[in-house]
Write a protein that holds these residues in place. Structure first.
Motif, mmCIF file in Angstrom:
data_model
loop_
_atom_site.group_PDB
_atom_site.id
_atom_site.type_symbol
_atom_site.label_atom_id
_atom_site.label_comp_id
_atom_site.label_asym_id
_atom_site.label_seq_id
_atom_site.Cartn_x
_atom_site.Cartn_y
_atom_site.Cartn_z
ATOM 1 N N PRO A 2 25.486 45.101 36.818
ATOM 2 C CA PRO A 2 26.193 44.062 37.573
ATOM 3 C C PRO A 2 27.566 44.565 38.009
ATOM 4 O O PRO A 2 28.157 45.428 37.349
ATOM 5 C CB PRO A 2 26.320 42.903 36.577
ATOM 6 N N PRO A 3 28.094 44.045 39.114
ATOM 7 C CA PRO A 3 29.411 44.493 39.568
ATOM 8 C C PRO A 3 30.508 44.073 38.592
ATOM 9 O O PRO A 3 30.389 43.076 37.903
ATOM 10 C CB PRO A 3 29.598 43.795 40.922
ATOM 11 N N THR A 4 31.556 44.858 38.568
ATOM 12 C CA THR A 4 32.659 44.530 37.671
ATOM 13 C C THR A 4 33.435 43.347 38.234
ATOM 14 O O THR A 4 33.573 43.216 39.457
ATOM 15 C CB THR A 4 33.610 45.725 37.519
ATOM 16 N N PRO A 5 33.934 42.491 37.379
ATOM 17 C CA PRO A 5 34.686 41.336 37.876
ATOM 18 C C PRO A 5 36.026 41.783 38.458
ATOM 19 O O PRO A 5 36.570 42.812 38.054
ATOM 20 C CB PRO A 5 34.896 40.467 36.630
ATOM 21 N N PRO A 6 36.560 41.044 39.421
ATOM 22 C CA PRO A 6 37.835 41.430 40.004
ATOM 23 C C PRO A 6 38.962 41.300 38.973
ATOM 24 O O PRO A 6 38.877 40.481 38.061
ATOM 25 C CB PRO A 6 38.031 40.426 41.149
ATOM 26 N N PRO A 7 39.992 42.113 39.127
ATOM 27 C CA PRO A 7 41.079 42.031 38.152
ATOM 28 C C PRO A 7 41.826 40.713 38.274
ATOM 29 O O PRO A 7 41.965 40.157 39.361
ATOM 30 C CB PRO A 7 41.982 43.202 38.520
ATOM 31 N N GLY A 8 42.300 40.217 37.157
ATOM 32 C CA GLY A 8 43.042 38.966 37.161
ATOM 33 C C GLY A 8 44.510 39.213 37.476
ATOM 34 O O GLY A 8 45.092 40.207 37.057
ATOM 35 N N PHE A 9 45.096 38.342 38.256
ATOM 36 C CA PHE A 9 46.494 38.465 38.612
ATOM 37 C C PHE A 9 47.265 37.319 37.975
ATOM 38 O O PHE A 9 47.058 36.163 38.315
ATOM 39 C CB PHE A 9 46.668 38.430 40.128
ATOM 40 N N PRO A 10 48.181 37.623 37.048
ATOM 41 C CA PRO A 10 48.956 36.561 36.408
ATOM 42 C C PRO A 10 50.033 36.045 37.361
ATOM 43 O O PRO A 10 51.099 36.619 37.486
ATOM 44 C CB PRO A 10 49.559 37.246 35.196
ATOM 45 N N VAL A 11 49.732 34.990 38.071
ATOM 46 C CA VAL A 11 50.641 34.448 39.070
ATOM 47 C C VAL A 11 51.560 33.397 38.461
ATOM 48 O O VAL A 11 52.670 33.189 38.932
ATOM 49 C CB VAL A 11 49.828 33.824 40.227
ATOM 50 N N ASP A 12 51.154 32.741 37.405
ATOM 51 C CA ASP A 12 51.894 31.604 36.865
ATOM 52 C C ASP A 12 53.294 31.969 36.382
ATOM 53 O O ASP A 12 54.261 31.267 36.670
ATOM 54 C CB ASP A 12 51.114 30.963 35.721
ATOM 55 N N GLY A 13 53.452 33.045 35.655
ATOM 56 C CA GLY A 13 54.742 33.390 35.079
ATOM 57 C C GLY A 13 55.764 33.813 36.117
ATOM 58 O O GLY A 13 56.952 33.540 35.997
ATOM 59 N N GLY A 14 55.344 34.479 37.180
ATOM 60 C CA GLY A 14 56.273 34.984 38.173
ATOM 61 C C GLY A 14 56.749 33.945 39.161
ATOM 62 O O GLY A 14 57.814 34.106 39.769
#
Length: 61
Positions: free
Chosen positions: A24-36
């Motif tokens: 299966p394809p790898t999941p996209p990387p998560g971007f921590p948007v909340d803290g910034g």
């Protein structure tokens, strides 16, 4: 007996040439948007207040 042997060989050869399922394809990387966002909002407010202060100081003189 020959017919059974021929069908058995043909039936088993399908499984030997079958390719395995691809991984299966790898999941996209998560971007921590909340803290910034909070920090960026605070910096934008401070910078905006500074620019307004500079503008008012220049207009008054």
């Amino acid at each position: 007996m020959r017919i059974i042997l021929v069908f058995t060989v043909l039936f088993c050869s399908n499984f030997s040439f079958a390719a395995p399922e691809p991984p299966p394809p790898t999941p996209p990387p998560g971007f921590p948007v909340d803290g910034g966002i909070v920090a960026m909002l605070f910096v934008a407010l401070v910078l905006g207040a500074y620019k307004i202060h500079q503008y008012r100081k220049r207009v008054i003189k």
